[in-house]
Design a protein around this motif. Structure first.
Motif, mmCIF file in Angstrom:
data_model
loop_
_atom_site.group_PDB
_atom_site.id
_atom_site.type_symbol
_atom_site.label_atom_id
_atom_site.label_comp_id
_atom_site.label_asym_id
_atom_site.label_seq_id
_atom_site.Cartn_x
_atom_site.Cartn_y
_atom_site.Cartn_z
ATOM 1 N N GLY A 98 12.450 92.258 22.011
ATOM 2 C CA GLY A 98 13.374 91.137 22.042
ATOM 3 C C GLY A 98 14.813 91.573 22.161
ATOM 4 O O GLY A 98 15.127 92.767 22.235
ATOM 5 N N GLU A 102 16.753 88.926 17.960
ATOM 6 C CA GLU A 102 15.314 88.897 17.672
ATOM 7 C C GLU A 102 14.859 90.189 17.009
ATOM 8 O O GLU A 102 14.002 90.172 16.130
ATOM 9 N N GLY A 105 16.438 90.044 13.325
ATOM 10 C CA GLY A 105 15.754 89.040 12.518
ATOM 11 C C GLY A 105 16.431 88.771 11.185
ATOM 12 O O GLY A 105 15.774 88.587 10.158
ATOM 13 N N ASP A 241 14.910 81.730 18.576
ATOM 14 C CA ASP A 241 15.589 82.894 19.136
ATOM 15 C C ASP A 241 16.398 83.671 18.100
ATOM 16 O O ASP A 241 16.968 84.716 18.409
ATOM 17 N N GLY A 243 14.927 85.046 15.594
ATOM 18 C CA GLY A 243 14.032 86.172 15.314
ATOM 19 C C GLY A 243 13.617 86.338 13.865
ATOM 20 O O GLY A 243 13.115 87.412 13.495
#
Length: 366
Positions: A98, A102, A105, A241, A243
């Motif tokens: 990603g 992402e 996160g 998006d 994440g």
């Protein structure tokens, strides 16, 4: 030893750091520990000389820009440092795929850290312990504790310490009813915990600068209300998006390390005289026999918060297994007055947790 705001603990009789320094040092030394894990440590110029005078050595680290940090202290005659890492939660990715968000996160930059140290026994160089300590940010703590476990395993693998028991002790900022505790010890998540995880999925303005921040004046007035450390401001609901880890991803991360053993929960199960002084005695949210029921009734006791947030965990990835030989009895409510710190009782707003552990083929430690 962090400064305590006079507006935070109204009932304490020793708010000033100068009133508590001697108490704190005396308490640490009175336990005569082989290893000690400390959080929110500052004023090193006051703390370190008496520790060095008692033949202790330390490893200290703090988050970027923070005035207090985490410290692991060990008896120099028993151990030598075989390596250490600082876990910068803000700067670690949770996945390899990603885009940047992402992979990271993250819901918030907090400057919290974890500290992991390998301690080799001087008399048995092939043996030792991996010791980790941390002070987690409270909302949410799942990502940070997952990263701590991942980095502890990576540290063991990288340095060849797979057979060394791993001890993790600190201020985790979650209770035994929190999803993070269930993740760590292997309890099945309840419907309420799954809902709590979903509600916690927000992104703070420290991650997304486009979020309009609350004016500082409003923030200060909010901090004057009850529970100031549990108010979420300057955040929005998370999107795909961003994440943030899913429930399934969290379970996968924690399952990779197997359930952790909580020293106090394990030890107090068999001490019937202490069963009126455990979390389960004051909370109906944990069933008797469930992991977490036998944690100390209180580890943090202040004007705002009277709860259990601190733990000692053991990870055994292979033989030999570590055995808990004993623990320091948990403080009882009537000793804690209306809030800590309190002269003659505790120099901190968190009580001490102390254990004696023996690992087959190794010397026991306190």
């Amino acid at each position: 030893m962090q400064r305590i705001d006079v507006g935070t603990v109204f009932s304490s009789d020793c708010l000033k750091a100068s009133q508590r320094e001697g108490m704190l040092i005396n308490e640490i030394l009175s336990y005569n520990p082989d290893i000690a894990c400390l959080q929110e440590v500052d004023r090193l110029e006051k703390l370190l000389p008496p520790l060095h005078g008692a033949s202790y050595t330390e490893v200290y680290a703090a988050g970027q820009g923070k005035r207090h940090g985490c410290m692991i202290v060990y008896r120099d005659s028993l151990f030598e440092k075989a390596g250490h890492i600082v876990v910068e939660y803000d700067d670690l990715d949770v996945r390899q795929t990603g885009d940047e968000h992402e992979r990271r996160g993250s819901s918030r930059r907090t400057k919290n850290i974890g500290l992991i140290v390998g301690l080799r026994q001087r008399n048995h160089p092939e043996s030792g312990y991996v010791v980790a300590t941390t002070h987690l940010f409270w909302h949410p703590s799942y990502r940070q504790v997952a990263l701590l476990l991942r980095e502890a395993k990576g540290f063991q693998d990288a340095f060849g310490f797979k057979n060394w028991p791993c001890l993790i002790a600190g201020d985790f900022n979650f209770t035994p009813t929190d999803p993070a505790y269930s993740f760590m010890v292997g309890n099945k998540l309840t419907t309420q915990q799954l809902e709590d995880i979903e509600v916690s999925r927000v992104v703070h303005s420290s991650i997304d600068p486009s979020i309009e921040s609350m004016p500082r004046g409003d923030e200060e007035s909010e901090a004057a209300k009850p529970d100031p450390d549990r108010v979420i401001t300057n955040a929005r609901k998370a999107r795909n998006d961003d994440g943030l880890l899913s429930d399934e991803e969290f379970c996968s991360v924690f399952n990779a390390y197997g359930p952790l053993r909580s020293v106090y929960d394990e030890a107090q199960r068999s001490v019937l005289s202490e069963h009126d002084n455990v979390v389960g005695a004051r909370s109906g949210d944990i069933a008797p026999g469930q992991k977490g029921f036998y944690e100390p009734m209180w580890t943090s006791y202040t004007h705002y918060w009277k709860t259990t947030l601190d733990y000692i965990f053991i990870i055994n990835r292979s033989e030999p297994l570590s055995q808990v030989l004993g623990i320091l009895k948990a403080q009882r409510t009537h000793n804690l007055g209306s809030g800590l710190p309190l002269k003659g009782v505790c120099a901190s707003d968190h009580v001490s947790l102390v254990t004696e552990i023996e690992t087959i083929g190794q010397c026991g430690i306190d």
